[in-house]
Every structure is written in structure tokens, then in C-alpha cells.
Design a protein around this motif. Structure first.
Motif, short mmCIF file in Angstrom:
data_model
loop_
_atom_site.label_atom_id
_atom_site.label_comp_id
_atom_site.label_asym_id
_atom_site.label_seq_id
_atom_site.Cartn_x
_atom_site.Cartn_y
_atom_site.Cartn_z
N GLU A 135 0.82 -1.21 0.00
CA GLU A 135 0.00 0.00 0.00
C GLU A 135 0.85 1.27 0.00
OE1 GLU A 135 -3.38 0.12 -0.32
OE2 GLU A 135 -3.05 -2.01 -0.70
N LEU A 136 1.98 1.22 0.69
CA LEU A 136 2.83 2.40 0.83
C LEU A 136 3.69 2.66 -0.41
CD1 LEU A 136 4.07 1.89 4.52
CD2 LEU A 136 2.32 3.48 3.72
N ASN A 137 3.99 1.59 -1.16
CA ASN A 137 5.01 1.73 -2.20
C ASN A 137 4.59 1.33 -3.62
OD1 ASN A 137 7.58 2.30 -0.48
ND2 ASN A 137 6.67 0.52 0.51
N ILE A 138 3.32 0.97 -3.81
CA ILE A 138 2.92 0.42 -5.11
C ILE A 138 3.12 1.40 -6.26
CG2 ILE A 138 0.49 1.12 -4.91
CD1 ILE A 138 1.95 -2.10 -6.52
N SER A 189 8.30 -4.73 -8.43
CA SER A 189 8.89 -6.06 -8.58
C SER A 189 8.91 -6.83 -7.27
CB SER A 189 10.32 -5.97 -9.13
OG SER A 189 11.22 -5.55 -8.12
N VAL A 190 8.91 -8.15 -7.37
CA VAL A 190 9.00 -9.00 -6.18
C VAL A 190 10.30 -8.72 -5.44
CG1 VAL A 190 9.10 -11.38 -5.34
CG2 VAL A 190 7.54 -10.79 -7.21
N THR A 191 11.38 -8.52 -6.19
CA THR A 191 12.69 -8.27 -5.59
C THR A 191 12.67 -7.03 -4.71
OG1 THR A 191 13.82 -9.33 -7.44
CG2 THR A 191 15.13 -7.86 -6.07
N ASP A 192 11.97 -5.99 -5.16
CA ASP A 192 11.86 -4.76 -4.37
C ASP A 192 11.33 -5.05 -2.96
OD1 ASP A 192 12.76 -3.01 -6.37
OD2 ASP A 192 10.75 -2.83 -7.23
N TYR A 193 10.27 -5.84 -2.89
CA TYR A 193 9.63 -6.11 -1.61
C TYR A 193 10.42 -7.13 -0.78
CZ TYR A 193 5.91 -3.24 -3.38
OH TYR A 193 5.20 -2.17 -3.87
N LEU A 248 12.98 -5.08 0.97
CA LEU A 248 12.43 -4.33 2.09
C LEU A 248 12.15 -5.23 3.29
CD1 LEU A 248 9.89 -1.98 0.25
CD2 LEU A 248 12.02 -1.29 1.36
N LEU A 249 11.78 -6.48 3.01
CA LEU A 249 11.43 -7.43 4.08
C LEU A 249 12.62 -8.27 4.53
CD1 LEU A 249 8.03 -8.59 2.56
CD2 LEU A 249 8.31 -7.30 4.67
N MET A 262 9.36 -15.55 0.24
CA MET A 262 8.22 -14.68 -0.03
C MET A 262 7.12 -15.42 -0.76
SD MET A 262 6.85 -11.47 -0.39
CE MET A 262 7.85 -10.07 -0.84
N ASN A 263 7.46 -16.09 -1.84
CA ASN A 263 6.45 -16.78 -2.64
C ASN A 263 5.75 -17.88 -1.87
OD1 ASN A 263 6.51 -15.33 -5.08
ND2 ASN A 263 8.34 -16.41 -5.76
N ALA A 264 6.51 -18.61 -1.04
CA ALA A 264 5.92 -19.71 -0.28
C ALA A 264 4.89 -19.18 0.72
CB ALA A 264 7.02 -20.48 0.44
N MET A 265 5.24 -18.12 1.44
CA MET A 265 4.33 -17.57 2.44
C MET A 265 3.10 -16.94 1.81
SD MET A 265 6.76 -15.92 5.42
CE MET A 265 7.74 -14.95 4.27
N VAL A 266 3.30 -16.17 0.74
CA VAL A 266 2.18 -15.50 0.09
C VAL A 266 1.24 -16.51 -0.55
CG1 VAL A 266 1.56 -13.94 -1.80
CG2 VAL A 266 3.46 -13.35 -0.29
N LYS A 267 1.79 -17.52 -1.18
CA LYS A 267 0.97 -18.55 -1.82
C LYS A 267 0.12 -19.29 -0.80
CE LYS A 267 -0.03 -21.08 -5.53
NZ LYS A 267 -0.63 -20.54 -6.76
#
Length: 247
Positions: free
Chosen positions: A150-153, A158-162, A165-166, A173-178
Motif C-alpha cells: 500500500e505504501l510503495n505500489i 517487482s517482487v525483488t523490491d519487496y 524491504l522485508l 516470499m512466494n511460499a508464504m504469500v501462496k
């Protein structure tokens, strides 16, 4: 927005949704909406939380992001309940109103319990409706990702950007989001970016080039290709269609 009885439509996040008996609409800050509702016989609640109220009230700055019906761009932010489920929520809302009208020293504890129950129960019902995870205690990285989105869209796509940041890997990332959403990280980002482009096309007078510049696309053609791939039409055609439908 809770409608116990009403007729009409609400346009939210590109979805044209029917306002009907026992229907709920979950609207996030700054989200554009358009309502066409008959005032004849309408009955319901409009529950509004001031800025940061939920995070402060529950001492959890990610609380709003834990609820599937807020900041969700994969599914409509809409739910219609059967009478049995609606009556449970209605009872809790009635108790909240009664407690506010008769505020006492321990009211904040009662209000916190009632509100937590209502929002969590709705989260469970919403998740069941759209077949997604109802877990509001998943790894906090998931909710931090939603907040960062929400803050950075408007600048980060890109996925790499986030991941940077995390401070996690792309695989993590993909495993948790999926697991939590049923979608890949890239799908989540693209759907959120698509909504931002649609908002600009509908509610601003910017040219395609100006929208591309404000959303940090390297050039207008890249925005056009992205939008056509996601939506099936060009951004200019989408804008024309929307304006014609609105008129």
C-alpha cells in the motif's frame, strides 16, 4: 458498510456489486467507490474507523492487514450473509452501540472484545466464501508485505523490491504469500498495480504518458502492454468504456 435491507449497486475496485439483504462492503482508506442505492426502505450500519484506530485499539499496527477483506485486490471486498450468520454480527454491533450509549469504566474492554469478535468472525466468513486462509496469526511478514504494498505500489513493482524491504528471499516470499492468499507474490503486486492504474484512468484527467510517469513505468508503452495483458484492452479503450458507461 452493512446493509440489512437495501437495493442498488456499489462500484468498488472495478467490481460492480449488488447491494442486497445482509450485504457487507469493506472499504479501505482512499479507495474510490461509487454508490447507486435507493434510499427507500434502506436499513443498515456505516461503521467508520478513524486513522490508526484498529492498530491502536488492539495494540497491533498490522491488525487491519490481517483481515482478508481489507487491502484485498484478488477478490471483491464484499460479502453477503445468510440470516443466521448476519444475526450473530448484528447482535454484536447492537451491543457495541448500546455500550457506547451507556459508557462505563470497563466499556473499553467490552468494546474491544465485541469488535474483535465481529471483525474476526467476518474474516472467517469472508475467507470461507472465497476459499482463502482465515488465519489472522500467520507469519507477520505476510501482513508487513501488504502494508508495504500500500505504501510503495506507485514506485515499486517487482517482487525483488519487496523482498529487499522485508529482508527475505524470493522463495520465502512466494511460499508464504501462496499459502496465505493462494496467489504468487507477482500476481498480488500486479493486481494491486492494476487497481492503481484503473483509479488514475477513471478519476483523473491525466494522459497515459502522465499516468505512466506518475507510476514509474519506464515508458508509456510499458504501461499499455501491462494493462492490455492484465485487462484485455488498452488503457485508452478502458477509459473510454468507463466514461461511456458512467454517462
Amino acid at each position: 458498510m452493512v446493509f440489512e435491507r437495501a437495493n442498488g449497486t456499489i462500484e468498488l475496485n472495478g467490481h460492480l456489486l449488488e447491494v442486497a439483504e445482509n450485504s457487507f462492503f469493506f472499504i479501505c482508506p482512499f479507495q474510490k467507490k461509487s454508490c447507486k442505492i435507493s434510499l427507500s426502505g434502506v436499513k443498515g450500519f456505516h461503521l467508520v474507523f478513524q486513522n490508526d484506530f484498529l492498530s491502536d485499539f488492539f495494540d497491533d499496527k498490522l491488525f487491519a492487514y490481517r483481515l482478508q477483506y481489507f487491502y484485498n485486490y484478488q477478490y471483491p471486498q464484499y460479502l453477503q450473509l445468510v440470516n443466521e450468520d448476519y444475526n450473530v454480527i448484528r447482535f454484536a454491533l447492537d451491543e457495541i452501540i448500546a455500550e457506547i450509549k451507556n459508557y462505563q469504566n470497563d466499556s473499553s474492554h467490552i468494546l474491544r472484545s465485541l469488535l474483535y469478535f465481529s471483525l474476526s468472525k467476518l474474516n472467517r466468513l469472508y475467507s470461507k466464501c472465497y476459499n482463502i486462509s482465515p488465519n489472522i496469526q500467520s507469519n507477520s511478514i505476510i501482513y508487513k508485505f501488504k502494508e508495504l504494498l500500500e505504501l510503495n505500489i506507485r514506485t515499486l513493482h517487482s517482487v525483488t523490491d519487496y523482498c529487499n524491504l522485508l529482508h527475505i528471499t524470493r522463495h520465502q516470499m512466494n511460499a508464504m504469500v501462496k499459502e496465505h492468499t493462494g496467489h504468487t507474490s507477482k500476481e498480488i503486486i500486479n493486481n494491486r498495480l492494476l487497481q492503481e492504474v484503473k483509479t488514475e484512468l477513471r478519476y483523473s484527467d491525466k494522459t497515459i504518458a502522465e499516468i505512466a510517469h506518475s507510476l514509474k513505468f519506464s515508458e508509456p508503452n510499458n504501461l499499455t502492454r501491462f494493462f492490455r495483458k492484465m485487462e484485455g484492452v488498452s488503457p485508452s479503450k478502458y477509459k473510454d468504456n468507463y466514461q461511456n458507461d458512467r454517462n
